[in-house]
Enzyme design. Structure first.
Site, PDB file in Angstrom:
ATOM      1  N   ASP A  70      46.492  31.102  46.019  1.00 26.07           N
ATOM      2  CA  ASP A  70      46.427  31.577  47.406  1.00 26.07           C
ATOM      3  C   ASP A  70      47.630  31.043  48.187  1.00 26.07           C
ATOM      4  O   ASP A  70      48.207  30.019  47.833  1.00 26.07           O
ATOM      5  CB  ASP A  70      45.102  31.190  48.085  1.00 26.07           C
ATOM      6  CG  ASP A  70      44.898  29.696  48.219  1.00 26.07           C
ATOM      7  OD1 ASP A  70      45.254  28.965  47.269  1.00 26.07           O
ATOM      8  OD2 ASP A  70      44.396  29.250  49.276  1.00 26.07           O
ATOM      9  N   GLU A  99      42.933  26.868  48.365  1.00 23.86           N
ATOM     10  CA  GLU A  99      43.547  25.570  48.625  1.00 23.86           C
ATOM     11  C   GLU A  99      44.094  25.533  50.035  1.00 23.86           C
ATOM     12  O   GLU A  99      43.992  24.539  50.734  1.00 23.86           O
ATOM     13  CB  GLU A  99      44.663  25.293  47.602  1.00 23.86           C
ATOM     14  CG  GLU A  99      45.030  23.818  47.490  1.00 23.86           C
ATOM     15  CD  GLU A  99      46.055  23.346  48.498  1.00 23.86           C
ATOM     16  OE1 GLU A  99      46.199  22.122  48.674  1.00 23.86           O
ATOM     17  OE2 GLU A  99      46.721  24.184  49.139  1.00 23.86           O
TER      18      GLU A  99
HETATM   19 ZN   LIG Z   1      50.160  24.078  47.904  1.00 25.45          ZN
END
Ligand SMILES: [Zn+2]
Length: 403
Positions: A77, A143
């Protein structure tokens, strides 16, 4: 099983073209799965969810069942492009110009994932298709967002299955000026504190009938910010308390507000625990408040604990690989913000090492294509050094290359 050598630059381009802004998968995990499966990896697509959050897709892929089990952890992501028209080359176009590959995620961290996958397939090809021990990929799609439905949940899933990681490399962009000049062997902890000072609302022309909390808040902030927490430790810089928000619920210039608020962000080193930090902030605020005669409350939210991976086989193997490829040993640091390493460290030793972080999250995020090639070479040497096997030149690599 087919083991094709992969070009890390072409793979990085393909990943950047997947528009995987958190929590969208964007085709990025599917692309990795299509490359890992033919190489013999058992792939698990894990969709994780929690009340009040959007479900997020993750990928766990493992080859081999023995020990040691080395895991590469990363995230596909990315943060949003921001002002798309401000980009010199389109944010999801993966164009190459003057030796640089442009695009969101180029350094944070699709480029590193591409480099590790290329290194892993090359390593497997040179070593009969299977690692000594096990090799796995733990790739999350959560994340950059809340980090609730990502690595933390996949680790819990692994634990429930009885799978253990023995060591983990996280591909976050840790390099400062040149590839491999800095790797992270720990991170500071952090916690946010919200301080509210109470007064009495009233007319500013009749100030004697009110009690203004703003000057009191300002004096408390000044005293707390001027007090050092410590002077740093062998592996950590000094802890730091920063005031990041001051807010007053007031829009009228002739009203003294009833309260005023400040938010602190504290980054602390291995001298402290979160409980210590809360006690310290509480004591500092109480002392300053009594000096200025203020009533206050304190609340804490969001935190990540401090950790340090003591130099051992994992750190040594990685440092040796950097030295073998670049001719320089890396600096072992603990600076910067948090990453998913804060979850992984609960299971095994972890190091973070990847591309240059200068353009991460910026307009025109980009990576030098030669940096991708160099990082692939470092990751390749690291695999040989940690799992064993033959080097490119047919010479066994030892953990003691640094002496
Ligand atoms: Zn990163």
């Amino acid at each position: 099983m087919t083991l094709e050598e992969l070009d890390p630059v072409e793979l990085a381009r393909a990943l950047i073209r997947c528009k995987s802004v958190t929590p969208a998968e964007g085709g990025a995990l599917g692309l990795l799965e299509r490359l890992l499966q033919p190489a013999g990896f058992a792939c698990h697509r894990l969709t994780m969810g929690a009340p009040g959050t959007q479900p997020v897709e993750n990928l766990y892929a493992r080859l081999g069942s023995g020990a040691p089990h080395l895991c590469f952890a990363g995230h596909t992501d990315v943060v949003p492009a921001g002002e798309e028209r401000a980009w010199t080359h389109p944010a999801f176009g993966a164009e190459i110009a003057d030796g640089f590959l442009y695009g969101r995620g180029a350094v944070d961290m699709k480029g590193a994932i591409a480099s590790f996958l290329a290194a892993a397939l090359s390593y497997l090809k040179a070593n009969g298709g299977s690692p000594r021990g096990s090799l796995s990929f733990l790739i999350t799609g959560d994340e950059e967002g809340l980090a609730i439905n990502g690595t933390q949940k996949v680790l819990a899933w692994l634990k429930a299955r009885g799978e253990v990681l023995d060591a983990c490399l996280v591909g976050e962009p840790t390099s400062r000026e040149a590839i491999g000049d800095e790797i992270k062997i720990g991170r500071r902890g952090y916690v946010n504190a919200r301080l509210v000072v109470y007064g009495k609302q009233g007319h500013s022309a009749y100030a004697e009938r009110a009690e203004n909390p703003i000057p009191k808040l300002a004096r408390i902030i000044d005293r707390v910010c001027a007090t050092p927490l410590d002077e740093g430790t062998a592996h950590f810089q000094p802890s730091s308390l920063q005031v990041t928000i001051i807010s007053v619920p007031n829009t009228a210039t002739n009203v003294i507000p009833g309260s005023a608020q400040a938010n602190f962000n504290i980054r602390y080193n291995d001298l402290h625990t979160r409980a210590d930090i809360e006690a310290w902030v509480g004591a500092q605020c109480a002392k300053a408040a009594s000096e200025v005669g203020a009533r206050f409350s304190l609340a804490y939210e969001g935190s990540g604990s401090v950790f340090l991976t003591q130099p051992g086989p994992l750190v040594k193997a990685f440092a040796s690989a950097v030295f073998a490829v670049t001719g320089r040993p890396p600096a072992l640091t603990t600076s910067g913000g948090t990453s998913d390493a804060r979850f992984i460290k609960e299971m095994c030793p972890v190091v973070e090492a990847g591309l240059l972080n200068a353009t991460a999250h910026q307009i025109d995020e980009r990576v030098a294509t030669q940096d991708l090639v160099m990082l692939t070479a470092i990751y390749r040497r690291f695999l040989e050094g940690y799992l064993g096997g033959q080097t490119d030149r047919g010479r066994p690599m030892t953990l003691n290359a640094l002496g």
